[in-house]
Scaffold this motif. Structure first.
Motif, PDB file in Angstrom:
ATOM      1  N   ASN A 161      32.744 113.996  74.004  1.00  0.00           N
ATOM      2  CA  ASN A 161      33.424 113.366  72.862  1.00  0.00           C
ATOM      3  C   ASN A 161      33.946 111.970  73.202  1.00  0.00           C
ATOM      4  O   ASN A 161      34.602 111.356  72.366  1.00  0.00           O
ATOM      5  CB  ASN A 161      34.567 114.250  72.361  1.00  0.00           C
ATOM      6  CG  ASN A 161      35.844 114.078  73.156  1.00  0.00           C
ATOM      7  OD1 ASN A 161      35.820 114.042  74.399  1.00  0.00           O
ATOM      8  ND2 ASN A 161      36.964 113.955  72.466  1.00  0.00           N
ATOM      9  N   LYS A 162      33.622 111.465  74.402  1.00  0.00           N
ATOM     10  CA  LYS A 162      34.007 110.092  74.750  1.00  0.00           C
ATOM     11  C   LYS A 162      33.012 109.530  75.759  1.00  0.00           C
ATOM     12  O   LYS A 162      32.504 110.269  76.636  1.00  0.00           O
ATOM     13  CB  LYS A 162      35.436 110.045  75.298  1.00  0.00           C
ATOM     14  CG  LYS A 162      35.658 110.884  76.557  1.00  0.00           C
ATOM     15  CD  LYS A 162      37.103 110.839  77.017  1.00  0.00           C
ATOM     16  CE  LYS A 162      38.000 111.634  76.101  1.00  0.00           C
ATOM     17  NZ  LYS A 162      37.750 113.099  76.200  1.00  0.00           N
ATOM     18  N   SER A 163      32.683 108.249  75.630  1.00  0.00           N
ATOM     19  CA  SER A 163      31.726 107.620  76.544  1.00  0.00           C
ATOM     20  C   SER A 163      32.197 106.221  76.885  1.00  0.00           C
ATOM     21  O   SER A 163      32.866 105.550  76.091  1.00  0.00           O
ATOM     22  CB  SER A 163      30.324 107.569  75.924  1.00  0.00           C
ATOM     23  OG  SER A 163      30.293 106.698  74.806  1.00  0.00           O
ATOM     24  N   LEU A 164      31.812 105.794  78.086  1.00  0.00           N
ATOM     25  CA  LEU A 164      32.146 104.466  78.603  1.00  0.00           C
ATOM     26  C   LEU A 164      30.878 103.898  79.213  1.00  0.00           C
ATOM     27  O   LEU A 164      30.224 104.563  80.022  1.00  0.00           O
ATOM     28  CB  LEU A 164      33.250 104.578  79.648  1.00  0.00           C
ATOM     29  CG  LEU A 164      33.973 103.299  80.094  1.00  0.00           C
ATOM     30  CD1 LEU A 164      34.635 102.610  78.909  1.00  0.00           C
ATOM     31  CD2 LEU A 164      35.007 103.638  81.160  1.00  0.00           C
ATOM     32  N   LEU A 165      30.520 102.651  78.822  1.00  0.00           N
ATOM     33  CA  LEU A 165      29.246 102.067  79.233  1.00  0.00           C
ATOM     34  C   LEU A 165      29.437 100.611  79.631  1.00  0.00           C
ATOM     35  O   LEU A 165      30.145  99.860  78.943  1.00  0.00           O
ATOM     36  CB  LEU A 165      28.242 102.161  78.074  1.00  0.00           C
ATOM     37  CG  LEU A 165      26.891 101.461  78.253  1.00  0.00           C
ATOM     38  CD1 LEU A 165      26.089 102.115  79.372  1.00  0.00           C
ATOM     39  CD2 LEU A 165      26.107 101.479  76.942  1.00  0.00           C
ATOM     40  N   PHE A 166      28.799 100.227  80.755  1.00  0.00           N
ATOM     41  CA  PHE A 166      28.806  98.841  81.210  1.00  0.00           C
ATOM     42  C   PHE A 166      27.383  98.426  81.565  1.00  0.00           C
ATOM     43  O   PHE A 166      26.640  99.205  82.166  1.00  0.00           O
ATOM     44  CB  PHE A 166      29.704  98.671  82.447  1.00  0.00           C
ATOM     45  CG  PHE A 166      31.152  98.999  82.209  1.00  0.00           C
ATOM     46  CD1 PHE A 166      31.990  98.081  81.577  1.00  0.00           C
ATOM     47  CD2 PHE A 166      31.665 100.217  82.617  1.00  0.00           C
ATOM     48  CE1 PHE A 166      33.322  98.388  81.358  1.00  0.00           C
ATOM     49  CE2 PHE A 166      32.989 100.530  82.403  1.00  0.00           C
ATOM     50  CZ  PHE A 166      33.825  99.612  81.763  1.00  0.00           C
ATOM     51  N   ASN A 167      27.016  97.207  81.199  1.00  0.00           N
ATOM     52  CA  ASN A 167      25.711  96.641  81.557  1.00  0.00           C
ATOM     53  C   ASN A 167      25.894  95.203  82.026  1.00  0.00           C
ATOM     54  O   ASN A 167      26.672  94.457  81.441  1.00  0.00           O
ATOM     55  CB  ASN A 167      24.753  96.634  80.362  1.00  0.00           C
ATOM     56  CG  ASN A 167      24.583  97.993  79.714  1.00  0.00           C
ATOM     57  OD1 ASN A 167      25.210  98.262  78.708  1.00  0.00           O
ATOM     58  ND2 ASN A 167      23.734  98.822  80.283  1.00  0.00           N
ATOM     59  N   VAL A 168      25.160  94.825  83.077  1.00  0.00           N
ATOM     60  CA  VAL A 168      25.130  93.449  83.554  1.00  0.00           C
ATOM     61  C   VAL A 168      23.671  93.056  83.742  1.00  0.00           C
ATOM     62  O   VAL A 168      22.885  93.809  84.338  1.00  0.00           O
ATOM     63  CB  VAL A 168      25.895  93.279  84.887  1.00  0.00           C
ATOM     64  CG1 VAL A 168      25.804  91.831  85.367  1.00  0.00           C
ATOM     65  CG2 VAL A 168      27.346  93.700  84.738  1.00  0.00           C
ATOM     66  N   GLU A 169      23.293  91.876  83.213  1.00  0.00           N
ATOM     67  CA  GLU A 169      21.930  91.385  83.345  1.00  0.00           C
ATOM     68  C   GLU A 169      21.947  89.940  83.858  1.00  0.00           C
ATOM     69  O   GLU A 169      22.685  89.107  83.329  1.00  0.00           O
ATOM     70  CB  GLU A 169      21.200  91.407  81.998  1.00  0.00           C
ATOM     71  CG  GLU A 169      20.919  92.787  81.463  1.00  0.00           C
ATOM     72  CD  GLU A 169      20.076  92.753  80.194  1.00  0.00           C
ATOM     73  OE1 GLU A 169      19.610  93.831  79.785  1.00  0.00           O
ATOM     74  OE2 GLU A 169      19.886  91.653  79.622  1.00  0.00           O
TER      75      GLU A 169
END
Length: 296
Positions: A161-169
């Motif tokens: 019921n909860k999500s955390l997302l990080f992206n680096v390009e």
């Protein structure tokens, strides 16, 4: 550059008819965590979701497909409860920043947090509304919907019921419509009652120690279980909460189709507890993917 408000409304109605009685058997339901929810068992085989979704977007990104600079901030919330028999709220916040280093190099970063919680008379969220990560548009190198809380017996991903997302390009413009991208992705999904953290505790079941878990005939009227069977051994292990993927991607634009194509080579350094969705085996360390579009 623009800053805009949006609002949308949707009505979803699902009904299951002519359900075979075998699918209502408690032992059959216990063997497949998806079955009860997907067949609307205990819900009259009917579900109606009526929801409204206001959102806000601030965007200064210079190009939609191959951006070199700018930022995009967005926030939204889905409110289900204007009628229907399923009520929940689902807020989401996302921030994207793109920094132009020179005419050929740029760096892009994304952070996203999402949450969903039942309200009113809804006690359990539908499986298709729960949160998952994985795939070429969130954590590359993992199968779509493969990251999230799992059932300890079957290993199936049940969602959270909860999500955390990080992206680096790190982007390098090779020539015209072709780019080389080095990336790092990290994300985690937690179930209700759990908070975000660097580590998580997971229940593991020794399935090899299960002796005759179910003795049954699909056409029988009586199920047999051994009341004297010993309890199934379980252990609690600690794993890294963030599942990570890093690697390189070749992205090139096809003018005829008007979409970017992607060749992704990924290494998954943190993959404990994640299963390959096609083989239900532990996720491989190295993956090759083909996709279209962009990650963010």
């Amino acid at each position: 550059n623009f800053s805009r408000m949006f609002i949308n409304y949707s009505l979803e109605q699902t009904e299951v008819k002519d359900l075979n009685e075998i699918y209502k058997d408690p032992l059959v339901l216990a063997r497949n965590p998806f079955l009860r929810d997907s067949l609307l068992i205990g819900q009259g085989q009917r579900r109606t979701i009526s929801k409204i979704g206001p959102s806000w977007v601030f965007n200064t990104v210079d190009q939609p497909i191959f951006p070199m600079s700018g930022k995009r901030l967005s926030a939204s919330i889905d409110l289900a409860g204007l009628g229907g028999n399923t009520q929940f709220y689902k807020p989401m916040m996302e921030g994207i920043y793109i920094w132009k280093q020179n005419n050929r190099f740029s760096m892009a970063m994304r952070g996203q947090v999402e949450f969903i919680n039942p309200i009113g008379g809804t006690l359990e969220l539908p499986i298709f509304e729960k949160l998952f990560l994985g795939g070429e548009y969130s954590v590359r190198g993992f199968d779509i919907r493969s990251i999230g809380p799992t059932d300890p017996y079957s290993g199936l991903v049940l969602g959270g019921n909860k999500s955390l997302l990080f992206n680096v390009e790190q982007n390098f413009n090779i020539a015209g419509p072709v780019r080389l991208i080095f990336f790092f992705d990290a994300g985690q999904v937690r179930r209700q009652g759990e908070g975000f953290g660097w580590t998580q505790q997971v229940i593991q079941v020794d399935t090899a120690a299960i002796i005759n878990p179910l003795l049954s005939d699909p056409f029988r009227t009586l199920s047999l279980t051994d009341p004297n069977a010993p309890p199934v051994p379980t252990t609690i292990v600690e794993q890294k909460a963030f599942k990570t993927s890093t690697g390189a991607e070749v992205r090139f634009f096809m003018p005829v189709l008007n979409v970017p194509f992607r060749l992704i080579f990924a290494y998954n350094p943190s993959r404990e507890g994640v299963m390959d969705q096609s083989s239900l085996r532990p996720q491989d360390a190295f993956q090759f993917r083909f996709a279209v579009g962009t990650t963010f």
